[in-house]
Every structure is written in C-alpha cells, then in structure tokens.
Design an enzyme around this catalytic site. Structure first.
Site, PDB file in Angstrom:
ATOM      1  N   LYS A 174     -15.702  24.571  20.109  1.00 13.84           N
ATOM      2  CA  LYS A 174     -14.790  25.634  20.539  1.00 13.84           C
ATOM      3  C   LYS A 174     -15.192  26.931  19.848  1.00 13.84           C
ATOM      4  CE  LYS A 174     -11.125  27.623  19.423  1.00 13.84           C
ATOM      5  NZ  LYS A 174     -11.501  28.955  19.950  1.00 13.84           N
ATOM      6  N   SER A 228     -10.802  31.124   8.854  1.00 12.58           N
ATOM      7  CA  SER A 228      -9.950  31.634   7.772  1.00 12.58           C
ATOM      8  C   SER A 228      -9.267  30.496   7.006  1.00 12.58           C
ATOM      9  CB  SER A 228      -8.893  32.558   8.355  1.00 12.58           C
ATOM     10  OG  SER A 228      -8.079  31.809   9.237  1.00 12.58           O
ATOM     11  N   THR A 231      -6.102  29.139   8.928  1.00 12.16           N
ATOM     12  CA  THR A 231      -6.380  28.168   9.990  1.00 12.16           C
ATOM     13  C   THR A 231      -6.956  26.886   9.382  1.00 12.16           C
ATOM     14  OG1 THR A 231      -6.942  30.072  11.369  1.00 12.16           O
ATOM     15  CG2 THR A 231      -7.424  27.931  12.270  1.00 12.16           C
ATOM     16  N   GLY A 232      -7.750  27.033   8.340  1.00 16.56           N
ATOM     17  CA  GLY A 232      -8.322  25.864   7.677  1.00 16.56           C
ATOM     18  C   GLY A 232      -7.234  24.893   7.216  1.00 16.56           C
ATOM     19  N   GLU A 250     -15.792  25.790   6.026  1.00 15.71           N
ATOM     20  CA  GLU A 250     -16.312  27.011   5.407  1.00 15.71           C
ATOM     21  C   GLU A 250     -15.269  28.095   5.647  1.00 15.71           C
ATOM     22  OE1 GLU A 250     -18.723  26.846   3.558  1.00 15.71           O
ATOM     23  OE2 GLU A 250     -19.999  25.226   4.256  1.00 15.71           O
ATOM     24  N   CYS A 286     -18.729  36.271   5.345  1.00 10.50           N
ATOM     25  CA  CYS A 286     -17.961  35.547   4.324  1.00 10.50           C
ATOM     26  C   CYS A 286     -18.609  35.720   2.946  1.00 10.50           C
ATOM     27  CB  CYS A 286     -17.864  34.076   4.688  1.00 10.50           C
ATOM     28  SG  CYS A 286     -19.474  33.360   5.039  1.00 10.50           S
ATOM     29  N   GLU A 386      -9.617  39.290   1.421  1.00 11.63           N
ATOM     30  CA  GLU A 386     -10.819  39.467   2.232  1.00 11.63           C
ATOM     31  C   GLU A 386     -10.563  40.563   3.280  1.00 11.63           C
ATOM     32  OE1 GLU A 386     -11.750  36.128   4.763  1.00 11.63           O
ATOM     33  OE2 GLU A 386     -13.814  36.168   4.063  1.00 11.63           O
TER      34      GLU A 386
HETATM   35  P1  NAD Z   1      -9.872  32.168  12.339  1.00  7.34           P
HETATM   36  O1  NAD Z   1      -9.419  31.163  11.346  1.00  7.34           O
HETATM   37  O2  NAD Z   1      -8.886  33.087  12.914  1.00  7.34           O
HETATM   38  O3  NAD Z   1     -10.532  31.432  13.590  1.00  7.34           O
HETATM   39  C1  NAD Z   1     -11.590  30.519  13.441  1.00  7.34           C
HETATM   40  C2  NAD Z   1     -11.574  29.554  14.617  1.00  7.34           C
HETATM   41  O4  NAD Z   1     -10.416  28.729  14.528  1.00  7.34           O
HETATM   42  C3  NAD Z   1     -11.512  30.248  15.987  1.00  7.34           C
HETATM   43  O5  NAD Z   1     -12.351  29.559  16.887  1.00  7.34           O
HETATM   44  C4  NAD Z   1     -10.060  30.058  16.367  1.00  7.34           C
HETATM   45  O6  NAD Z   1      -9.848  30.058  17.757  1.00  7.34           O
HETATM   46  C5  NAD Z   1      -9.770  28.681  15.789  1.00  7.34           C
HETATM   47  N1  NAD Z   1      -8.341  28.350  15.603  1.00  7.34           N
HETATM   48  C6  NAD Z   1      -7.287  29.188  15.562  1.00  7.34           C
HETATM   49  N2  NAD Z   1      -6.149  28.474  15.373  1.00  7.34           N
HETATM   50  C7  NAD Z   1      -6.502  27.180  15.259  1.00  7.34           C
HETATM   51  C8  NAD Z   1      -5.781  25.967  15.015  1.00  7.34           C
HETATM   52  N3  NAD Z   1      -4.469  25.945  14.858  1.00  7.34           N
HETATM   53  N4  NAD Z   1      -6.487  24.833  14.923  1.00  7.34           N
HETATM   54  C9  NAD Z   1      -7.832  24.825  15.059  1.00  7.34           C
HETATM   55  N5  NAD Z   1      -8.559  25.933  15.304  1.00  7.34           N
HETATM   56  C10 NAD Z   1      -7.907  27.095  15.397  1.00  7.34           C
HETATM   57  O7  NAD Z   1     -11.079  32.946  11.669  1.00  7.34           O
HETATM   58  P2  NAD Z   1     -11.911  34.167  12.270  1.00  7.34           P
HETATM   59  O8  NAD Z   1     -11.085  35.385  12.153  1.00  7.34           O
HETATM   60  O9  NAD Z   1     -12.500  33.824  13.596  1.00  7.34           O
HETATM   61  O10 NAD Z   1     -13.154  34.225  11.262  1.00  7.34           O
HETATM   62  C11 NAD Z   1     -13.121  34.930  10.094  1.00  7.34           C
HETATM   63  C12 NAD Z   1     -12.966  33.995   8.922  1.00  7.34           C
HETATM   64  O11 NAD Z   1     -14.006  33.030   8.904  1.00  7.34           O
HETATM   65  C13 NAD Z   1     -13.086  34.740   7.626  1.00  7.34           C
HETATM   66  O12 NAD Z   1     -12.091  34.321   6.728  1.00  7.34           O
HETATM   67  C14 NAD Z   1     -14.460  34.349   7.121  1.00  7.34           C
HETATM   68  O13 NAD Z   1     -14.664  34.454   5.754  1.00  7.34           O
HETATM   69  C15 NAD Z   1     -14.588  32.959   7.602  1.00  7.34           C
HETATM   70  N6  NAD Z   1     -16.009  32.583   7.679  1.00  7.34           N
HETATM   71  C16 NAD Z   1     -16.519  31.754   6.730  1.00  7.34           C
HETATM   72  C17 NAD Z   1     -17.865  31.411   6.742  1.00  7.34           C
HETATM   73  C18 NAD Z   1     -18.441  30.500   5.717  1.00  7.34           C
HETATM   74  O14 NAD Z   1     -19.528  29.991   5.912  1.00  7.34           O
HETATM   75  N7  NAD Z   1     -17.763  30.280   4.595  1.00  7.34           N
HETATM   76  C19 NAD Z   1     -18.695  31.916   7.732  1.00  7.34           C
HETATM   77  C20 NAD Z   1     -18.153  32.762   8.664  1.00  7.34           C
HETATM   78  C21 NAD Z   1     -16.794  33.090   8.634  1.00  7.34           C
END
Ligand code: NAD
Length: 483
Positions: A174, A228, A231-232, A250, A286, A386
């Site tokens: 996804k 994020s 969401t994690g 991650e 990140c 962040e």
């Molecule tokens: P986000 O958490 O908003 O979304 C990430 C994904 O999760 C998207 O595909 C989203 O649709 C999905 N999602 C949303 N709600 C969900 C749920 N309830 N259950 C499962 N999936 C769901 O994050 P974002 O804004 O897309 O990305 C930015 C974040 O990602 C930042 O915090 C960044 O640091 C992190 N990031 C980390 C790494 C790493 O390797 N550590 C790499 C890239 C980005």
C-alpha cells in the site's frame, strides 16, 4: 493530457471496486496531471487472496536462483527506463531530476543486493546424538504487507519488496496517498519481466481504511511499515490481534549532528553537510540532520558558513536546470512545515535564513526557502519534533559531554553524525550516541549492504544487510527418530 493509473491485483490492472479515482497533483504547479484508482477493503481482500494463492502455485516452483535472477533482471529494466521513470517521479514528487534518478539507482541496487541473497539462505542441522536427526528449515513467512510513506517511495518499496521476494514471500503493497504512480510504474516492470500473477499486488488508497484492514487481517504473515510514530503505534496494535510478525518499523527521526572540528578552517565539511541536510529531498528525510550541536567557540562562524552555503541553493520546479530543492510533496506537508517555522519564531529562536516562501516563485507550488534557526535549545518544539522540511536548528554546546547529552535527549534514535578530525573523539561519540546509525565526517551508508534502522521511537528491525533478509524468513525445526 491526464493519464489514468490502476491497481494491480492478481496480475491484472484494474480500477478499485467502488470506482474511486483521485487526481494526482504536481506539487510544483498545484495542477492535476493524472488520476489514480483507489482500492477498497474488498480489493485489499482480493489482493490478500491472490497473494495467498500465489504462495502455493507457480511462484512456489521458482528456485531461489531463479528468484535472484529475476530481481537482477528487474534492476536492469529499472536502469533502462530511468529517464521515463525519473520524469514521472519529478512530476509526482517534485524532486529535482538528479535526486529522482539517484533514488531509482538506489531501487535498482536494493533489487541486486537482495537478489544476490536469494540463493544464499540456508537452514542447518543440529547434532543431538546417535539415532536422531535434527534439521532446521528456513522458509518464507508467506503473505507480507508493505505500507510505505511518500518521501522515498521507490527506495522504500524496493528495500522491502526485494528481500521479501528473494526469500520466496508474496507481497501486498500500500503506497502513500500522496505518491503512488511511481510505485505502480515500477510494479509494471516486475510484471513485464514475468513475475507470476498474485506475487506482487499494489493497492493505493487511504491508509486509515486500507492500512488498517491489511494489518489486521489473519492471512498476513509479516508486516513492514515505514511512516510516522503515530501510525506505527496503530500498526503494532493491529498486528497484535493475530500475533502477526512485524518485520520492521521504520519511524521518524530527529538526527543530531555534532560539530567538534579543531578550528574554523575545518568548518567547510559540516557547513556543506548542513546545506545538504536542507536541500536533499527538501529535508523530507527521516535521517535528516536537523539538530546541529556546535562547539560554542565555533558556533557563530559555523552559522555564517552555513548561511553562505545555502545562498547557492536554487529552489524551483524540477523542470528548471540547476535546481537543488524542489517543492514539498503536498499542501499538507507545506502547511505543516510553515506552521513549524512560525512555532520557531514564537519560541524565540533566531531566524538566520529563509523562513517562508522563496522570492520569485510566485504563489503556486509548495516551495519553502532553506531555513536556519539559531539560538535554539532542547526545550523548543522545533528541536524536539520532526519537521520534515528544509529547516535546521543550531545549538551551541559547551564540550562533548554536553553535546552528547543534548543529542541523546530526544524521543527518536535513528541517525546521527559527528564531525571531528580526532579519531578518539569520533569513536567515543559513536559508541555513546543512543541511535541505530552514526556517520563520521559526512552522511552516507543508508542502505543495501548495511543495517539501517532506529531505536526508541524511531522503530524496530533493520533494513539492508543480511539481518534484513533473514527477517523475511522463519525457522522450522524437524526431528527424526532414526532408531
Ligand atoms: P504516515 O504514518 O502518515 O503514513 C505512512 C503510511 O501509513 C501511508 O501509506 C499511510 O497511508 C499509512 N497509514 C495511515 N494510517 C494507517 C493505519 N491506521 N494503519 C496502517 N497504515 C496506515 O507517514 P508519512 O507522513 O507518509 O511519512 C512520513 C513519516 O515516515 C515520517 O515520520 C518519517 O520520518 C517516516 N519515515 C521513516 C523512514 C525510516 O526509514 N525510518 C523512512 C521514510 C519515512
């Protein structure tokens, strides 16, 4: 002319079951240039069925060598198509062409690295004495779900799909709501290279619905999540329902960089690093070095040097030559970064560069000028949270111990950096930073061969390196009575 993109389920490109199509906006112009079908939970269920069926059909007959060769052939195809894919990537994401092409090269390298591992995974035998045979099989997990963010969509797609396929799993991916076209375009190359139906399924759509559904489903035997912290947490809760293994998470970062060079003549390296942290992916990384802790006597010269450096950064659309920073990916991200800039000013930080829209770019496009805040401290939100944009904070430190304490005083623990010409300082700091990744005198080594991942709120598990692929396998012990 608009172009329409569809979901990939069981080897077939199709619209979502309720017909929803969403416009895709170019962040440099704010204009729609394509549309993409979004999936429903019904589509997600079909994708899981297809992935489950594929685990026991033609895919199961592919030898590890064949799986590895397949990933090599996709890597070669990615390189052959790099011009077209980069153009789409720039349009959808806003990255300048050299960064889009760089990420595609990274994607190809992940495919090659993990393709090379496919035929090197082994089990073992255990000697339990005469009359007994005990052996351990290393097997794929089964159906794996991959949930990706928008900032490095291809890098993140390949760093998890490649090891999953190399180890014999099937995938349901996804992509993020903001960026899915490049993922769909890459998936098309997998199909064209002959991947059996159902092995790779891509369902763009809303995370709150699809992500939730996919992570709660009992058919799933492994979850990979990048996104994020907020969401994690939801993903971990969902995984707990069926005790689904979480392969890796991650999450975010707020990387510190410690500047402890000998004197002002050695500031070019770290000042260039700070400018790079602002420019690369417009700071939407990140691992972005966003907290700069600088030896107090070098603090003002460092700030001057950084400001000098960022004057040469050109902000603009990817279509213009010589651009170092494109727009932010979406209006949502633009508003978030702008609100943090306001927070920084309200908190009393000293704005020494940027702080809003760059001049001369009109009012269209999600552009933010390279921004530097000085006189910051660890209690400020701009230092703790962040921002994910072209913004850095600079903080003076009285000695290494204080800098280390300040660097470790954060909920995240992903990346970090030390600038020094003293070898003892370098390795002492590396051992005392509470993070998963340290670089010395520069920023590199984020992927492929090395384990990348965080501690604390930055997540769990590692991407890259041998441990990463082992996480896509499970062990089965077999005991035989030979008497
Ligand atoms: P986000 O958490 O908003 O979304 C990430 C994904 O999760 C998207 O595909 C989203 O649709 C999905 N999602 C949303 N709600 C969900 C749920 N309830 N259950 C499962 N999936 C769901 O994050 P974002 O804004 O897309 O990305 C930015 C974040 O990602 C930042 O915090 C960044 O640091 C992190 N990031 C980390 C790494 C790493 O390797 N550590 C790499 C890239 C980005």
């Amino acid at each position: 002319m608009h172009t329409s993109y569809q979901l990939l389920i069981d080897g077939v490109w199709r619209d979502g079951s309720d017909g929803t199509k969403v416009p895709v906006i170019n962040p440099a112009t704010e204009e729609a240039f394509a549309e993409v079908s979004w999936g429903t939970t019904e589509d997600a269920s079909l994708a899981l069925d297809a992935a489950q069926k594929a685990m026991t059909s033609e895919w199961a007959e592919w030898s590890p060598t064949r799986r590895g060769r397949f990933l090599f052939s996709v890597a070669a195809t990615v390189r052959r198509n790099i011009v077209e894919l980069s153009a789409l990537f720039c349009q959808e994401h806003g990255k300048p062409p050299h960064q889009a092409a760089g990420e595609l090269e990274d994607a190809a390298r992940y495919l090659e690295y993990f393709g090379g591992w496919a035929d090197k995974l082994t089990g073992m035998t255990i000697d339990l004495g005469r009359g007994q045979l005990d052996y351990v099989l290393r097997e794929p997990l089964g159906v794996t779900v991959h949930i990706a963010p928008w900032n490095y969509p291809l890098d993140i797609f390949c760093r998890s799909v490649a090891p999953a396929l190399a180890a014999g799993n099937t995938c349901v991916v996804k992509p993020a709501e903001e960026i899915s076209l490049v993922t769909l375009a890459l998936a098309r190359l997998f199909q064209e290279e002959g991947l059996p139906a159902g092995v790779l399924n891509i369902i763009p759509g809303p995370g709150a619905v699809l992500g939730k559904y996919l992570t709660e489903d009992p058919r799933v035997r492994g979850i990979v999540f990048t996104g994020s912290v907020e969401t994690g947490r939801k993903v971990l809760e969902a995984a707990a329902r069926n005790i689904t293994p979480v392969i890796s998470m991650e999450l975010g970062g707020k990387a510190p960089s410690l500047v402890f060079v000998n004197d002002a003549t050695e500031l070019d390296g770290p000042a260039g690093g700070a400018a790079g942290a602002i420019a690369w992916n417009a700071g939407q990384s990140c691992g972005q070095r966003s907290r700069w802790y600088v030896r107090r006597d070098l603090y003002e010269p460092f700030i001057e040097r950084v400001v000098e450096r960022i004057r040469s950064l050109k902000v603009g659309p990817a279509t213009e030559a010589g651009v170092s920073l494109g727009p932010l990916v979406s209006k949502k991200q633009y508003d978030k970064v702008m609100s943090y800039i306001q927070i920084g000013m309200d908190e009393g930080a000293r704005l020494v560069a940027g702080g809003g829209r760059p001049e001369g770019l009109g009012d269209k496009g999600y552009f933010v000028a390279p921004t530097v805040f000085a006189d910051c401290n660890n209690s400020m939100r701009i230092v703790r949270e962040e921002i994910f944009g072209p913004v850095i904070t600079v903080i003076p430190a009285d000695g290494l111990d204080e800098a280390l304490a300040l660097a470790n005083d954060n909920a995240f623990g992903l990346s970090s950096e030390i600038w020094t010409s003293d070898i003892t300082t370098a390795h002492t700091v590396a051992s005392r930073l509470d993070v998963g990744h340290v670089t010395i005198n520069g920023s590199a080594a984020f992927g492929f061969e090395v384990p990348f991942g965080g501690v604390k709120h930055s997540g769990l598990g590692r991407e890259g390196g041998p441990e990463a692929i082992l996480a896509y396998t499970r062990l089965k012990n077999v005991w035989v009575n030979l008497k």
